[in-house]
Design a protein around this motif. Structure first.
Motif, PDB file in Angstrom:
ATOM      1  N   SER A  77       5.959   0.388  57.072  1.00 54.66           N
ATOM      2  CA  SER A  77       6.153  -0.964  57.574  1.00 54.66           C
ATOM      3  C   SER A  77       6.434  -2.068  56.459  1.00 54.66           C
ATOM      4  O   SER A  77       7.111  -2.905  56.940  1.00 54.66           O
ATOM      5  CB  SER A  77       4.566  -1.314  58.046  1.00 54.66           C
ATOM      6  N   HIS A  78       6.182  -1.779  55.388  1.00 47.04           N
ATOM      7  CA  HIS A  78       6.521  -2.696  54.274  1.00 47.04           C
ATOM      8  C   HIS A  78       8.046  -2.214  53.822  1.00 47.04           C
ATOM      9  O   HIS A  78       8.609  -3.330  53.523  1.00 47.04           O
ATOM     10  CB  HIS A  78       5.665  -2.210  53.060  1.00 47.04           C
ATOM     11  N   LEU A  79       8.623  -0.935  53.911  1.00 47.72           N
ATOM     12  CA  LEU A  79      10.048  -0.888  53.743  1.00 47.72           C
ATOM     13  C   LEU A  79      10.807  -1.631  54.885  1.00 47.72           C
ATOM     14  O   LEU A  79      11.741  -2.131  54.475  1.00 47.72           O
ATOM     15  CB  LEU A  79      10.113   0.461  53.796  1.00 47.72           C
ATOM     16  N   GLN A  80      10.251  -1.571  56.057  1.00 51.13           N
ATOM     17  CA  GLN A  80      10.900  -2.252  57.199  1.00 51.13           C
ATOM     18  C   GLN A  80      10.979  -3.923  56.946  1.00 51.13           C
ATOM     19  O   GLN A  80      11.945  -4.496  57.117  1.00 51.13           O
ATOM     20  CB  GLN A  80      10.309  -1.980  58.312  1.00 51.13           C
ATOM     21  N   ALA A  81       9.966  -4.252  56.539  1.00 53.81           N
ATOM     22  CA  ALA A  81       9.720  -5.708  56.075  1.00 53.81           C
ATOM     23  C   ALA A  81      10.525  -6.211  55.112  1.00 53.81           C
ATOM     24  O   ALA A  81      11.327  -7.306  55.031  1.00 53.81           O
ATOM     25  CB  ALA A  81       8.251  -6.223  55.837  1.00 53.81           C
ATOM     26  N   ALA A  82      10.739  -5.388  53.972  1.00 55.79           N
ATOM     27  CA  ALA A  82      11.648  -5.740  52.944  1.00 55.79           C
ATOM     28  C   ALA A  82      12.989  -5.543  53.359  1.00 55.79           C
ATOM     29  O   ALA A  82      13.824  -6.556  52.773  1.00 55.79           O
ATOM     30  CB  ALA A  82      11.505  -4.641  51.748  1.00 55.79           C
ATOM     31  N   ALA A  83      13.510  -4.587  54.232  1.00 56.97           N
ATOM     32  CA  ALA A  83      14.841  -4.606  54.870  1.00 56.97           C
ATOM     33  C   ALA A  83      15.024  -5.605  55.516  1.00 56.97           C
ATOM     34  O   ALA A  83      16.472  -6.345  55.482  1.00 56.97           O
ATOM     35  CB  ALA A  83      14.809  -3.377  55.542  1.00 56.97           C
ATOM     36  N   LYS A  84      14.229  -6.333  56.331  1.00 57.26           N
ATOM     37  CA  LYS A  84      14.516  -7.358  57.319  1.00 57.26           C
ATOM     38  C   LYS A  84      14.435  -8.634  56.458  1.00 57.26           C
ATOM     39  O   LYS A  84      15.497  -9.503  56.666  1.00 57.26           O
ATOM     40  CB  LYS A  84      13.067  -7.569  58.046  1.00 57.26           C
ATOM     41  N   ALA A  85      13.764  -8.645  55.371  1.00 56.88           N
ATOM     42  CA  ALA A  85      14.162 -10.149  54.517  1.00 56.88           C
ATOM     43  C   ALA A  85      15.129  -9.828  53.600  1.00 56.88           C
ATOM     44  O   ALA A  85      15.948 -11.025  53.597  1.00 56.88           O
ATOM     45  CB  ALA A  85      12.520  -9.936  53.454  1.00 56.88           C
ATOM     46  N   PHE A  86      15.706  -8.810  53.421  1.00 54.22           N
ATOM     47  CA  PHE A  86      16.996  -8.364  52.429  1.00 54.22           C
ATOM     48  C   PHE A  86      18.019  -9.057  53.269  1.00 54.22           C
ATOM     49  O   PHE A  86      19.052  -9.540  52.895  1.00 54.22           O
ATOM     50  CB  PHE A  86      16.999  -7.098  51.956  1.00 54.22           C
ATOM     51  N   ASP A  87      18.143  -8.616  54.779  1.00 48.95           N
ATOM     52  CA  ASP A  87      19.239  -8.981  55.655  1.00 48.95           C
ATOM     53  C   ASP A  87      19.315 -10.441  56.348  1.00 48.95           C
ATOM     54  O   ASP A  87      20.069 -10.595  56.786  1.00 48.95           O
ATOM     55  CB  ASP A  87      19.053  -8.018  56.937  1.00 48.95           C
ATOM     56  N   ASN A  88      17.959 -10.890  55.945  1.00 49.09           N
ATOM     57  CA  ASN A  88      17.940 -12.490  56.426  1.00 49.09           C
ATOM     58  C   ASN A  88      18.668 -13.336  55.357  1.00 49.09           C
ATOM     59  O   ASN A  88      18.134 -13.842  54.500  1.00 49.09           O
ATOM     60  CB  ASN A  88      16.563 -12.749  56.604  1.00 49.09           C
ATOM     61  N   LYS A  89      19.901 -13.649  55.638  1.00 49.56           N
ATOM     62  CA  LYS A  89      20.849 -14.361  54.751  1.00 49.56           C
ATOM     63  C   LYS A  89      20.449 -16.076  55.054  1.00 49.56           C
ATOM     64  O   LYS A  89      20.814 -16.777  53.995  1.00 49.56           O
ATOM     65  CB  LYS A  89      22.416 -14.361  55.036  1.00 49.56           C
ATOM     66  N   LEU A  90      19.882 -16.234  55.895  1.00 57.62           N
ATOM     67  CA  LEU A  90      19.409 -17.727  55.988  1.00 57.62           C
ATOM     68  C   LEU A  90      18.031 -18.152  55.268  1.00 57.62           C
ATOM     69  O   LEU A  90      17.581 -19.274  55.076  1.00 57.62           O
ATOM     70  CB  LEU A  90      19.152 -18.276  57.554  1.00 57.62           C
ATOM     71  N   MET A  91      17.371 -17.047  54.876  1.00 53.10           N
ATOM     72  CA  MET A  91      16.315 -17.469  54.073  1.00 53.10           C
ATOM     73  C   MET A  91      16.530 -18.063  52.753  1.00 53.10           C
ATOM     74  O   MET A  91      17.336 -17.741  51.929  1.00 53.10           O
ATOM     75  CB  MET A  91      15.367 -16.077  53.941  1.00 53.10           C
ATOM     76  N   ASP A  92      15.583 -18.889  52.157  1.00 51.24           N
ATOM     77  CA  ASP A  92      15.384 -19.406  50.928  1.00 51.24           C
ATOM     78  C   ASP A  92      15.476 -18.368  49.803  1.00 51.24           C
ATOM     79  O   ASP A  92      14.771 -17.281  49.916  1.00 51.24           O
ATOM     80  CB  ASP A  92      14.306 -20.145  50.658  1.00 51.24           C
ATOM     81  N   PRO A  93      16.571 -18.586  48.896  1.00 53.36           N
ATOM     82  CA  PRO A  93      16.682 -17.303  48.095  1.00 53.36           C
ATOM     83  C   PRO A  93      15.506 -16.711  47.203  1.00 53.36           C
ATOM     84  O   PRO A  93      15.267 -15.597  46.866  1.00 53.36           O
ATOM     85  CB  PRO A  93      17.772 -17.787  47.080  1.00 53.36           C
ATOM     86  N   VAL A  94      14.643 -17.776  46.856  1.00 52.04           N
ATOM     87  CA  VAL A  94      13.530 -17.401  46.216  1.00 52.04           C
ATOM     88  C   VAL A  94      12.541 -16.766  47.052  1.00 52.04           C
ATOM     89  O   VAL A  94      11.866 -15.545  46.713  1.00 52.04           O
ATOM     90  CB  VAL A  94      12.927 -18.779  45.607  1.00 52.04           C
ATOM     91  N   LEU A  95      12.219 -17.347  48.330  1.00 49.55           N
ATOM     92  CA  LEU A  95      11.376 -16.506  49.297  1.00 49.55           C
ATOM     93  C   LEU A  95      11.822 -15.106  49.727  1.00 49.55           C
ATOM     94  O   LEU A  95      11.182 -14.162  49.855  1.00 49.55           O
ATOM     95  CB  LEU A  95      11.202 -17.428  50.336  1.00 49.55           C
ATOM     96  N   GLN A  96      13.273 -15.187  49.703  1.00 45.46           N
ATOM     97  CA  GLN A  96      13.698 -13.798  50.043  1.00 45.46           C
ATOM     98  C   GLN A  96      13.562 -12.676  49.174  1.00 45.46           C
ATOM     99  O   GLN A  96      12.934 -11.584  49.314  1.00 45.46           O
ATOM    100  CB  GLN A  96      15.350 -14.037  50.486  1.00 45.46           C
ATOM    101  N   ALA A  97      13.727 -13.251  47.849  1.00 42.69           N
ATOM    102  CA  ALA A  97      13.561 -12.290  46.643  1.00 42.69           C
ATOM    103  C   ALA A  97      12.088 -11.796  46.632  1.00 42.69           C
ATOM    104  O   ALA A  97      11.763 -10.441  46.209  1.00 42.69           O
ATOM    105  CB  ALA A  97      14.150 -12.827  45.490  1.00 42.69           C
ATOM    106  N   THR A  98      11.313 -12.758  46.584  1.00 46.03           N
ATOM    107  CA  THR A  98       9.916 -12.330  46.389  1.00 46.03           C
ATOM    108  C   THR A  98       9.267 -11.608  47.540  1.00 46.03           C
ATOM    109  O   THR A  98       8.407 -10.778  47.542  1.00 46.03           O
ATOM    110  CB  THR A  98       9.002 -13.634  46.319  1.00 46.03           C
ATOM    111  N   THR A  99       9.893 -11.803  48.884  1.00 49.78           N
ATOM    112  CA  THR A  99       9.515 -10.992  50.026  1.00 49.78           C
ATOM    113  C   THR A  99       9.894  -9.497  50.014  1.00 49.78           C
ATOM    114  O   THR A  99       9.129  -8.739  50.177  1.00 49.78           O
ATOM    115  CB  THR A  99      10.008 -11.451  51.225  1.00 49.78           C
ATOM    116  N   VAL A 100      11.091  -9.411  49.445  1.00 49.72           N
ATOM    117  CA  VAL A 100      11.503  -8.077  49.219  1.00 49.72           C
ATOM    118  C   VAL A 100      10.775  -7.300  48.246  1.00 49.72           C
ATOM    119  O   VAL A 100      10.363  -6.220  48.420  1.00 49.72           O
ATOM    120  CB  VAL A 100      13.218  -8.169  48.602  1.00 49.72           C
ATOM    121  N   ILE A 101      10.627  -8.087  47.066  1.00 49.83           N
ATOM    122  CA  ILE A 101       9.936  -7.424  45.864  1.00 49.83           C
ATOM    123  C   ILE A 101       8.394  -7.139  46.135  1.00 49.83           C
ATOM    124  O   ILE A 101       7.849  -6.149  45.923  1.00 49.83           O
ATOM    125  CB  ILE A 101       9.907  -8.233  44.649  1.00 49.83           C
TER     126      ILE A 101
END
Length: 233
Positions: A77-101
């Protein structure tokens, strides 16, 4: 009549549904494990018998063992969440990076935790990879640090919001902003408390078992509160 009143009480019905789901039960066992850890230290400091102290230690180990089995497939489930955040190009870059990490850190932590569960079951040789628990804590800490940065970014972004007193929509937005700010600050405290636990497990900090146990009790209660609020009656 009294029995019916108790058995069909809405709170009891909600509680039954609450504990009928694996994440809620896992979080409850987490609370019991850290509570046992705290009580074991408390018993030691108060001079209780060795039998009492050993009882709490055994309870902590048993609850922790059960938890490992209940979250065996959780890395996915965490790998799926990381993948979804990585594919979300509209997300704030900092929020995107930290969500993936954050989610990759949790996935790494839980994957090693599943390996440790195999060692506890005897499926894997217990002498292999003696440092596995340390690596699990490092991955957990990585995810927590990313979570702290994520919360700080949300707090910084939302704190700059300005309300137009003549705009009704602005007033509604402000209420939403305040709720999001509260959630971000609460999550920040949560991640800091869990980071305290991880830092102690890695020997970067050297607080007592009682301190670590109390921190775990607090974050477990916070997690259960979220599940309870989301639970439908």
């Amino acid at each position: 009549m009294v029995a019916d009143t108790v058995l069909y009480h809405p709170t009891l019905t909600k509680l039954v549904k609450f504990w009928d789901v694996t994440p809620q039960r896992e979080k409850t066992y987490r609370l019991l494990a850290y509570l046992s850890r705290f009580l074991g230290y408390y018993a030691y400091r108060k001079g209780y018998s060795k039998e009492t102290i050993d009882m709490f230690i055994n309870l902590k180990n048993q609850f922790s063992f059960i938890r490992k089995g209940m979250r065996f497939f959780k890395p996915i489930s965490h790998l799926q969440a990381a993948a979804k955040a990585f594919d979300n190009k509209l997300m704030d870059p900092v929020l995107q990076a930290t969500t993936v990490i954050r989610n990759l850190g949790y996935a790494g932590y839980l994957t090693i935790d599943a390996f440790l569960f195999g060692k506890m079951l005897g499926i894997v040789d217990k002498s292999r990879f003696p440092e596995a628990a340390k690596y699990a804590s490092r991955f957990w800490l990585l995810g927590l640090v990313a979570g702290v940065v994520n919360s700080l970014r949300i707090i910084y972004t939302l704190s700059s919001y300005e309300q137009n007193p003549e705009d009704e929509k602005s007033a509604t937005d402000l209420a939403t902003i305040k709720q999001k700010l509260y959630s971000a600050k609460r999550k920040l405290v949560w991640d800091l408390l869990d980071s305290f636990i991880a830092l102690n497990s890695l020997d970067y900090l050297h607080f007592t078992e009682g301190d670590v146990g109390l921190a775990g009790v607090l974050t477990s209660i916070m997690g259960l509160e979220d599940y309870w609020s989301a639970q439908k009656a």
